[in-house]
Design a protein around this motif. Structure first.
Motif, short mmCIF file in Angstrom:
data_model
loop_
_atom_site.label_atom_id
_atom_site.label_comp_id
_atom_site.label_asym_id
_atom_site.label_seq_id
_atom_site.Cartn_x
_atom_site.Cartn_y
_atom_site.Cartn_z
N PHE A 300 0.87 -1.19 0.00
CA PHE A 300 0.00 0.00 0.00
C PHE A 300 0.90 1.23 0.00
O PHE A 300 1.95 1.26 0.65
N GLN A 302 1.58 5.58 0.33
CA GLN A 302 1.42 6.50 1.46
C GLN A 302 -0.02 6.96 1.66
O GLN A 302 -0.37 7.45 2.73
N ASN A 303 -0.84 6.80 0.63
CA ASN A 303 -2.25 7.18 0.74
C ASN A 303 -3.15 6.00 1.12
O ASN A 303 -4.37 6.12 1.11
N GLY A 304 -2.53 4.85 1.38
CA GLY A 304 -3.30 3.67 1.75
C GLY A 304 -3.91 2.95 0.58
O GLY A 304 -4.79 2.09 0.77
#
Length: 563
Positions: A300, A302-304
């Motif tokens: 995933f 950094q924004n998920g």
């Protein structure tokens, strides 16, 4: 005297018990299969059954606990004709690799001619078909020397049919040298392409844990792919039908529809959600290719959002580090199958040899992409000539028909043996039941795949299994006619029938071995069950029925025998 040592008796019954224990998971097939899938998914994150990945943590734990951990959990794998699954017949477009081969030859030719520019003049690569390399020299007077140098770059063809041949043929046409692959090299290239495709397909299928796939070559350029248990032919195509060729290219600049790329450049569309539809002109030669990837995993960002992380091998990491350190502030493109996934600007040198691909992925897509990149790129495009999804109903019908055949054969043999040999026939019937259980135990132990021909092999084994007992019992009858006592008659019956039993079964076993070695697919399935059935039949006839007869005789001490 008729006797067996205590050690022999324990060994015989222990062998039977182990065989039945190994076969026991097959009596609870669905439960054990769920247990195995849940354990595999919990430990590795990969399961042969896509439905397992959709279960909650509580459901996974319940499936994992559904079968005792101390019990064997190996199952007889069901083939495509019993379990259902996907069937594909693909044709490999071997011509796709010719262009890459020509690029490789161009590098060799350029290096060979560069040192003789005083003789041949300047050199320039001309547009040419995929299977040709055309090079123009500015000094036609040096053509003879140029041909000599180009032919000096040729290498011997590495194949049985290409012994003595070289890989390229060079000829002069005015001021142009035309280089083509020899027929022997084309044949060798085609064969290597097919073999590489087979290996990559096998690795991609194995990555997701599917059971006992059939992946084999058919003809000159076709590959047969059969995967039991997979949901559909489309699902299988999604897994293996893309080349998944990852490359990293320098960006020349943005492009517009209708633009023509510069020499040795290409124009690819972007599929990045932030600039979808944007066209990029890239240098055709990549800085690093997916062949230099050491690993890739779903992750995933950094924004998920789902993404894919990758790591280069030392060679790729070095190339990537040098390029990024020399081009800070310049964009570069991450290209997957001629589509730009992302075109970031290099902010700083990336010397760690790893990175991340972010895009508009679902979790399933990121997982599949990681599998494809990890397994490697297919060397050429595949065209699917046949695609079929085989439902489990067909397999269930086959299983039920096989069960009926086994039961009918079983009952008829049991009745015949009991009517013909009385108590001794009853012992043979018990041994026959144990024999079938031991066959399934061995199939589970070696992880064999049971197909419809395999069921036929088991049915044949049931009919043949009592042959050895018939030989023994008939010898006992003959010995009784010579007025020998019951104990001596039983002992001689087993001794004198042994050679005939071994001769008959060894020849059949040799046939089964030849069928397994020379055959494929269904023929092998038949050979496996036949061969294992012969081994268990001989064991039960020579040892299991004998120990039952001895135990009965020691208990009853009959003065006469009725066989």
């Amino acid at each position: 005297m008729l006797q067996l040592s205590l050690f022999s008796r324990i060994s015989i019954w222990l062998t039977v018990a182990v065989g039945i224990l190994l076969a026991s998971p097959n009596f609870f097939y669905t439960t054990v299969e769920k247990h195995n899938d849940a354990i595999a998914y919990i430990e590795t994150g990969v399961s042969p059954n896509a439905a397992t990945a959709e279960l909650s943590a509580e459901e996974l734990e319940a499936d994992a606990a559904g079968w005792p951990g101390f019990m064997p959990s190996s199952l007889v794998n069901l083939g495509l004709d019993l379990r259902g699954g996907a069937h594909l017949l693909a044709e490999v477009q071997v011509e796709d690799v010719y262009s890459d081969r020509m690029d490789g030859y161009w590098l060799n030719v350029r290096e060979a001619l560069r040192g003789e520019r005083d003789t041949v003049g300047t050199i320039r690569r001309l547009p040419s078909p995929d299977d040709e390399l055309r090079v123009r020299i500015s000094n036609p007077a040096g053509m003879e020397r140029a041909l000599q140098l180009v032919r000096g770059t040729a290498t011997s063809v590495v194949s049985l049919t290409g012994v003595g041949s070289t890989d390229i043929i060079a000829r002069a046409e005015g001021d142009v040298i035309t280089i083509t692959m020899s027929d022997a090299e084309k044949d060798a290239t085609n064969d290597r392409t097919i073999q590489q495709s087979l290996e990559i397909i096998r690795r991609r299928v194995d990555e997701v844990g599917t059971r006992e796939p059939t992946i084999q070559r058919q003809g000159e350029r076709r590959i047969l792919i059969q995967v039991p248990g997979i949901g559909s032919a489309q699902q299988l195509k999604d897994l293996i039908g893309t080349t998944a060729k990852l490359t990293f290219h320098p960006v020349v600049g943005p492009a517009s529809p209708g633009d023509s790329p510069g020499p040795r450049n290409v124009i690819y569309p972007s599929i990045d959600p932030q600039d979808a539809g944007q066209l990029y002109e890239l240098e055709q030669s990549p800085v690093v290719t997916g062949e230099e990837l050491a690993d890739s995993q779903p992750a995933f960002d950094q924004n998920g959002l789902p993404s894919v992380t990758f790591r280069f091998n030392p060679s790729g990491a070095r190339k990537f580090g040098i390029y990024t350190s020399e081009n800070v502030g310049s964009p570069f493109a991450i290209v997957l199958d001629e589509e730009v996934i992302s075109a970031p600007v290099i902010r700083e040198a990336i010397t760690g040899g790893s990175g991340q691909i972010s895009g508009n992925f679902t979790i399933e897509e990121s997982t599949n992409l990681a599998v494809l990149l990890r397994a490697g790129a297919l060397p050429a495009e595949m065209t699917f000539l046949e695609e079929r999804t085989i439902g489990p109903e067909l397999g269930q019908d086959s299983i039920e028909a096989g069960q009926i055949a086994c039961i009918v054969a079983f009952i008829m043999v049991l009745v015949f043996m009991f009517l013909s040999y009385g108590t001794f026939g009853l012992f043979a019937n018990i041994a026959l039941i144990l024999n079938v259980g031991m066959i399934f135990g061995l199939l589970s132990l070696i992880g064999a795949t049971l197909t419809l021909p395999g069921i036929a092999g088991i049915v044949l084994t049931i009919g043949m299994a009592v042959d050895a007992n018939v030989l023994v019992f008939e010898r006992i009858r003959e010995e009784l006619r010579t007025a020998k006592g019951p104990a001596r008659a039983i002992e001689l019956g087993y001794e004198k029938a042994l050679s005939a039993i071994l001769d008959a079964n060894i020849t059949t076993f040799i046939t089964a071995v030849i069928l397994f070695a020379m055959g494929s697919g269904p023929v092998r399935g038949f050979a496996i069950t036949l061969g294992l059935g012969i081994l268990t039949s001989v064991f039960t006839a020579i040892y299991v029925t004998r120990i039952m007869v001895i135990m009965w005789f020691e208990r009853k001490r009959p003065k006469t025998l009725e066989v």
